[in-house]
Design a protein around this motif. Structure first.
Motif, PDB file in Angstrom:
ATOM      1  N   ALA A  16     -72.467 -21.619  -0.940  1.00 50.19           N
ATOM      2  CA  ALA A  16     -71.100 -21.110  -0.842  1.00 50.19           C
ATOM      3  C   ALA A  16     -70.672 -20.883   0.606  1.00 50.19           C
ATOM      4  CB  ALA A  16     -70.965 -19.804  -1.620  1.00 50.19           C
ATOM      5  N   HIS A  20     -69.076 -18.808  -8.799  1.00 54.53           N
ATOM      6  CA  HIS A  20     -69.790 -19.843  -8.050  1.00 54.53           C
ATOM      7  C   HIS A  20     -71.161 -20.130  -8.664  1.00 54.53           C
ATOM      8  CE1 HIS A  20     -71.185 -22.143  -4.561  1.00 54.53           C
ATOM      9  NE2 HIS A  20     -72.286 -21.439  -4.629  1.00 54.53           N
ATOM     10  N   THR A  53     -72.142 -23.320 -11.217  1.00 52.76           N
ATOM     11  CA  THR A  53     -73.197 -24.187 -10.688  1.00 52.76           C
ATOM     12  C   THR A  53     -74.325 -24.350 -11.693  1.00 52.76           C
ATOM     13  OG1 THR A  53     -72.703 -23.548  -8.405  1.00 52.76           O
ATOM     14  CG2 THR A  53     -74.889 -24.458  -8.835  1.00 52.76           C
ATOM     15  N   THR A 106     -66.771 -23.929  -1.177  1.00 51.68           N
ATOM     16  CA  THR A 106     -66.142 -22.681  -1.603  1.00 51.68           C
ATOM     17  C   THR A 106     -65.356 -22.806  -2.906  1.00 51.68           C
ATOM     18  OG1 THR A 106     -64.084 -23.169  -0.407  1.00 51.68           O
ATOM     19  CG2 THR A 106     -65.836 -22.069   0.841  1.00 51.68           C
ATOM     20  N   TYR A 150     -65.811 -23.507  -6.190  1.00 53.01           N
ATOM     21  CA  TYR A 150     -66.123 -22.859  -7.466  1.00 53.01           C
ATOM     22  C   TYR A 150     -65.733 -21.379  -7.415  1.00 53.01           C
ATOM     23  CZ  TYR A 150     -69.004 -26.896  -8.938  1.00 53.01           C
ATOM     24  OH  TYR A 150     -69.464 -28.141  -9.297  1.00 53.01           O
ATOM     25  N   GLY A 151     -66.117 -20.698  -6.353  1.00 55.81           N
ATOM     26  CA  GLY A 151     -65.760 -19.290  -6.215  1.00 55.81           C
ATOM     27  C   GLY A 151     -64.267 -19.082  -6.115  1.00 55.81           C
TER      28      GLY A 151
END
Length: 199
Positions: free
Chosen positions: A55, A94, A98, A121, A123-124
């Motif tokens: 991340a 995140h 994943t 960054t 996904y978050g």
């Protein structure tokens, strides 16, 4: 409230790291990216630290519009719900997205997929964006925002040339909306932050 939002600090650190990676040799850059990547081979080998390190690394500097949007979303989430809430939702989205992607791909024999670079960054970001829908006025506005965001995230997944990151973005957004639904259930009251700004 923090004088300098942590979301801006995070985005700035990621961007500076990307510029720093551009200045080192290609083999060293590739090594850093692959060491931090949450690809199938790394997770299958038990390199769980990549769930966090991935991340903080991007393959190249973020485009300015995306970087500004990232700062805006994280900054507003921090304003509305606090830094700890924002960080928790970001990391939850995140890491969970994943792991869902890993679970779907862990048996694939394709070496290109197994060793793919999977950092960044997004996904978050998607998780926090989805969770922020609970800050919208209850009723049609909030429902339309959730449906609209899910439709936008689902469109790339339905394409013929989709990638596993498209599915990851949809999963992360869905997780964030799940957080927002849980917040709706627990609060039982309309969140007024956005309404106050509009007034």
């Amino acid at each position: 409230m923090n004088p300098l939002p942590l979301g801006a600090v995070y985005a700035g650190a990621v961007q500076l790291g990307a510029y720093a990676l551009e200045r080192i040799g290609a083999p060293e850059r590739e090594h850093v990216l692959r060491t931090c990547s949450t690809n199938v081979d790394n997770l299958a080998a038990g390199r769980w630290e990549t769930l966090v390190s991935s991340a903080f690394v991007v393959e190249e500097p973020m485009p300015l519009p995306y970087a500004l949007l990232l700062v805006a979303v994280l900054g507003y989430a921090e304003y509305a719900y606090g830094a700890w809430w924002t960080a928790a939702v970001f990391l939850f989205g995140h890491t969970t997205a994943t792991l869902l992607v890993y679970g779907a791909l862990r048996r694939t024999p394709d070496p290109g997929v197994r060793r793919a670079l999977d950092v960044g960054t997004s996904y978050g970001f998607n998780a926090v964006l989805g969770a922020l829908t609970s800050a919208l006025p209850r009723g049609p506005v909030r429902t339309a925002a959730r449906i609209g965001l899910l439709a936008l995230a689902a469109a790339p997944v339905l394409r013929r040339d989709r990638t596993f990151t498209d599915a990851g973005h949809l999963a992360a957004l869905g997780l964030g909306i799940g957080v927002s639904l849980a917040a709706d259930f627990r609060s039982g009251a309309n969140h007024q932050k956005i309404a106050q700004i509009a007034i």
